[in-house]
Design a protein around this motif. Structure first.
Motif, PDB file in Angstrom:
ATOM      1  N   GLY A 264     -50.561  -2.459 -15.955  1.00  0.00           N
ATOM      2  CA  GLY A 264     -49.943  -3.670 -15.446  1.00  0.00           C
ATOM      3  C   GLY A 264     -48.916  -3.365 -14.376  1.00  0.00           C
ATOM      4  O   GLY A 264     -48.826  -4.055 -13.353  1.00  0.00           O
ATOM      5  N   PHE A 265     -48.149  -2.303 -14.599  1.00  0.00           N
ATOM      6  CA  PHE A 265     -47.096  -1.948 -13.653  1.00  0.00           C
ATOM      7  C   PHE A 265     -47.641  -1.445 -12.318  1.00  0.00           C
ATOM      8  O   PHE A 265     -46.978  -1.565 -11.288  1.00  0.00           O
ATOM      9  CB  PHE A 265     -46.174  -0.880 -14.263  1.00  0.00           C
ATOM     10  CG  PHE A 265     -45.322  -1.396 -15.391  1.00  0.00           C
ATOM     11  CD1 PHE A 265     -45.083  -2.753 -15.548  1.00  0.00           C
ATOM     12  CD2 PHE A 265     -44.743  -0.521 -16.293  1.00  0.00           C
ATOM     13  CE1 PHE A 265     -44.290  -3.238 -16.574  1.00  0.00           C
ATOM     14  CE2 PHE A 265     -43.946  -0.987 -17.325  1.00  0.00           C
ATOM     15  CZ  PHE A 265     -43.721  -2.347 -17.471  1.00  0.00           C
ATOM     16  N   LEU A 279     -61.950  -6.563 -10.534  1.00  0.00           N
ATOM     17  CA  LEU A 279     -62.416  -7.239 -11.748  1.00  0.00           C
ATOM     18  C   LEU A 279     -63.603  -6.498 -12.364  1.00  0.00           C
ATOM     19  O   LEU A 279     -63.663  -6.303 -13.584  1.00  0.00           O
ATOM     20  CB  LEU A 279     -62.809  -8.679 -11.427  1.00  0.00           C
ATOM     21  CG  LEU A 279     -63.341  -9.510 -12.600  1.00  0.00           C
ATOM     22  CD1 LEU A 279     -62.292  -9.617 -13.698  1.00  0.00           C
ATOM     23  CD2 LEU A 279     -63.765 -10.902 -12.120  1.00  0.00           C
ATOM     24  N   SER A 280     -64.549  -6.081 -11.528  1.00  0.00           N
ATOM     25  CA  SER A 280     -65.713  -5.345 -12.021  1.00  0.00           C
ATOM     26  C   SER A 280     -65.294  -4.050 -12.697  1.00  0.00           C
ATOM     27  O   SER A 280     -65.843  -3.669 -13.749  1.00  0.00           O
ATOM     28  CB  SER A 280     -66.674  -5.032 -10.862  1.00  0.00           C
ATOM     29  OG  SER A 280     -67.095  -6.220 -10.226  1.00  0.00           O
ATOM     30  N   LEU A 281     -64.312  -3.370 -12.126  1.00  0.00           N
ATOM     31  CA  LEU A 281     -63.796  -2.138 -12.717  1.00  0.00           C
ATOM     32  C   LEU A 281     -63.298  -2.389 -14.129  1.00  0.00           C
ATOM     33  O   LEU A 281     -63.622  -1.646 -15.063  1.00  0.00           O
ATOM     34  CB  LEU A 281     -62.663  -1.576 -11.843  1.00  0.00           C
ATOM     35  CG  LEU A 281     -61.896  -0.386 -12.427  1.00  0.00           C
ATOM     36  CD1 LEU A 281     -62.804   0.854 -12.481  1.00  0.00           C
ATOM     37  CD2 LEU A 281     -60.648  -0.091 -11.590  1.00  0.00           C
ATOM     38  N   ILE A 316     -58.041  -6.810 -16.151  1.00  0.00           N
ATOM     39  CA  ILE A 316     -58.719  -8.104 -16.079  1.00  0.00           C
ATOM     40  C   ILE A 316     -57.730  -9.252 -16.113  1.00  0.00           C
ATOM     41  O   ILE A 316     -57.810 -10.195 -15.306  1.00  0.00           O
ATOM     42  CB  ILE A 316     -59.731  -8.239 -17.241  1.00  0.00           C
ATOM     43  CG1 ILE A 316     -60.853  -7.209 -17.091  1.00  0.00           C
ATOM     44  CG2 ILE A 316     -60.314  -9.648 -17.279  1.00  0.00           C
ATOM     45  CD1 ILE A 316     -61.760  -7.105 -18.299  1.00  0.00           C
ATOM     46  N   VAL A 317     -56.775  -9.201 -17.039  1.00  0.00           N
ATOM     47  CA  VAL A 317     -55.810 -10.298 -17.201  1.00  0.00           C
ATOM     48  C   VAL A 317     -54.906 -10.430 -15.980  1.00  0.00           C
ATOM     49  O   VAL A 317     -54.671 -11.540 -15.489  1.00  0.00           O
ATOM     50  CB  VAL A 317     -54.969 -10.096 -18.480  1.00  0.00           C
ATOM     51  CG1 VAL A 317     -53.801 -11.073 -18.517  1.00  0.00           C
ATOM     52  CG2 VAL A 317     -55.842 -10.292 -19.715  1.00  0.00           C
ATOM     53  N   ALA A 318     -54.402  -9.314 -15.473  1.00  0.00           N
ATOM     54  CA  ALA A 318     -53.542  -9.372 -14.290  1.00  0.00           C
ATOM     55  C   ALA A 318     -54.290  -9.965 -13.104  1.00  0.00           C
ATOM     56  O   ALA A 318     -53.755 -10.780 -12.344  1.00  0.00           O
ATOM     57  CB  ALA A 318     -53.019  -7.975 -13.948  1.00  0.00           C
TER      58      ALA A 318
END
Length: 392
Positions: A264-265, A279-281, A316-318
């Motif tokens: 996230g960071f 996103l695919s990653l 994905i969420v970020a």
């Protein structure tokens, strides 16, 4: 630098704003306690015990939708503060009771506290920050969620030595967060001067949910089912297959969420590197994690699979939360965020039943079976994501 920029770029302001995300996924900090809870409530099924971990998502969904209305009555700051009080009181309540039903009810009220906080943890960032600053803060917010879950899961694992009830004391962390948020975040009247000019007219615009927002909500509903399924089932896999004990599972889950925190960071850097393939990653990494957990019966390998799931989930969420404000209808950012959060929490609530449905469909009670099914579904989703043209 003007006073507005100085205020929102102040470290204390940023940290106070991000700190409320520390508790948002802490319902799952009790996952390592599931084996002990099964023994403590012998009359309850495994799904019923797993429900104690995920049931806060039920009230989160309701309060997320009501939080905007409540904040109009009492203000955004007070709404968040009330939520933190509920997290403290009902988070530790199970420590004082041996009743399954009272524990279940207290967990529902705990979710109400999360629900009052959840929308504002995201929407306030979109209101205070724009552009690359917003993407960076969204990444940090995702990191803070994972950090909170990692710390609380780790501490809960340490408390397991004294019994599962002691793990509920981790919710006392909401007290310093309350003090930090109350002291550094200005009252609603003052904060209006810090927000974007568009906020001044949003009350005059009829809010509506765009089609892409519905798509994000449905997509994250599935992703959360897969991720929370891993979180609540992993301790049982470790203990049932004699790969380790509950404390070992707790440590792995802490590392899992810590890895998510780190991702996230550095999300901003990851997005700059992979751009539309970010996103695919994330989806392919989550697919790999589920397949690994299903196929291996070696503790280190299974743990790597679980940790990879936490990393993938953070990516994905970020990515998806950064996308919300870009695809929301004018003046509907908070409502759009609430709808997406409802999708996320519905996925969390139904995660134990997702595991059960897979077992029923395949007439196989293997506790690791669902993850090969999830892995295949994620592989198909990953392939589909390669053809998406829209990016943050």
């Amino acid at each position: 630098m003007d006073s507005k920029s100085s205020k929102i770029n102040n470290f204390s302001f940023r940290f106070a704003l991000l700190s409320i995300s520390l508790v948002l996924t802490s319902a799952y900090a009790l996952s390592p306690a599931i084996p002990q809870m099964i023994k403590s409530f012998p009359d309850q099924s495994v799904s019923s015990i797993e429900l104690l971990v995920t049931v806060p998502a039920f009230s989160v969904m309701i309060l997320v939708l009501l939080s905007s209305y409540i904040s109009k009555k009492v203000g955004e700051k007070l709404t968040v503060c009330i939520g933190l009080v509920l997290v403290t009181v009902f988070g530790i309540f199970p420590f004082f009771t041996s009743s399954y039903m009272l524990t279940l009810v207290s967990r529902i009220f705990l979710g109400a506290g999360f629900g009052l906080i959840n929308s504002f943890a995201v929407s306030l960032i979109s209101e205070f920050y724009k552009g690359s600053q917003k993407e960076s803060m969204m990444g940090f917010r995702s990191g803070f969620e994972s950090l909170g879950q990692a710390i609380m899961t780790f501490v809960a694992g340490l408390f397991l030595a004294f019994g599962w009830k002691y793990t509920t004391l981790v919710y006392l962390i909401a007290i310093p967060i309350f003090l930090l948020f109350y002291y550094y975040i200005p009252s609603d009247k003052k904060s209006q001067n810090l927000k974007n000019d568009a906020d001044k007219v949003k009350n005059n615009i009829k809010q509506k949910i765009s089609l892409p927002v519905w798509g994000i909500a449905i997509f994250l509903f599935l992703i959360v089912i897969f991720y929370i399924g891993m979180t609540v089932r992993f301790p049982l896999i470790v203990t049932s297959y004699h790969l380790g004990n509950a404390e070992d599972a707790s440590l792995t889950l802490s590392i899992m969420t810590f890895g998510g925190m780190l991702l996230g960071f550095v999300f901003g850097f990851i997005y700059k590197t992979f751009k539309k393939y970010t996103l695919s990653l994330g989806i392919f990494c989550m697919a790999a994690s589920n397949i690994i957990v299903n196929l291996s019966h070696i503790f280190i390998i299974v743990s790597i699979g679980a940790i990879l799931s936490g990393i993938a989930y953070a990516i994905i969420v970020a990515y998806m939360f950064s996308l919300i404000s870009d695809v929301s209808s004018l003046g509907s950012n908070t409502l759009s965020t609430s709808v997406v959060l409802v999708g996320c929490n519905l996925g969390a609530l139904l995660a134990p039943y997702g595991l059960k449905i897979v077992a029923t469909i395949f007439n196989n009670n293997s506790i690791s079976l669902p993850f090969i099914v999830y892995g295949v579904i994620l592989l198909m989703m990953g392939v589909g994501s390669l053809f998406l043209k829209k990016s943050v």
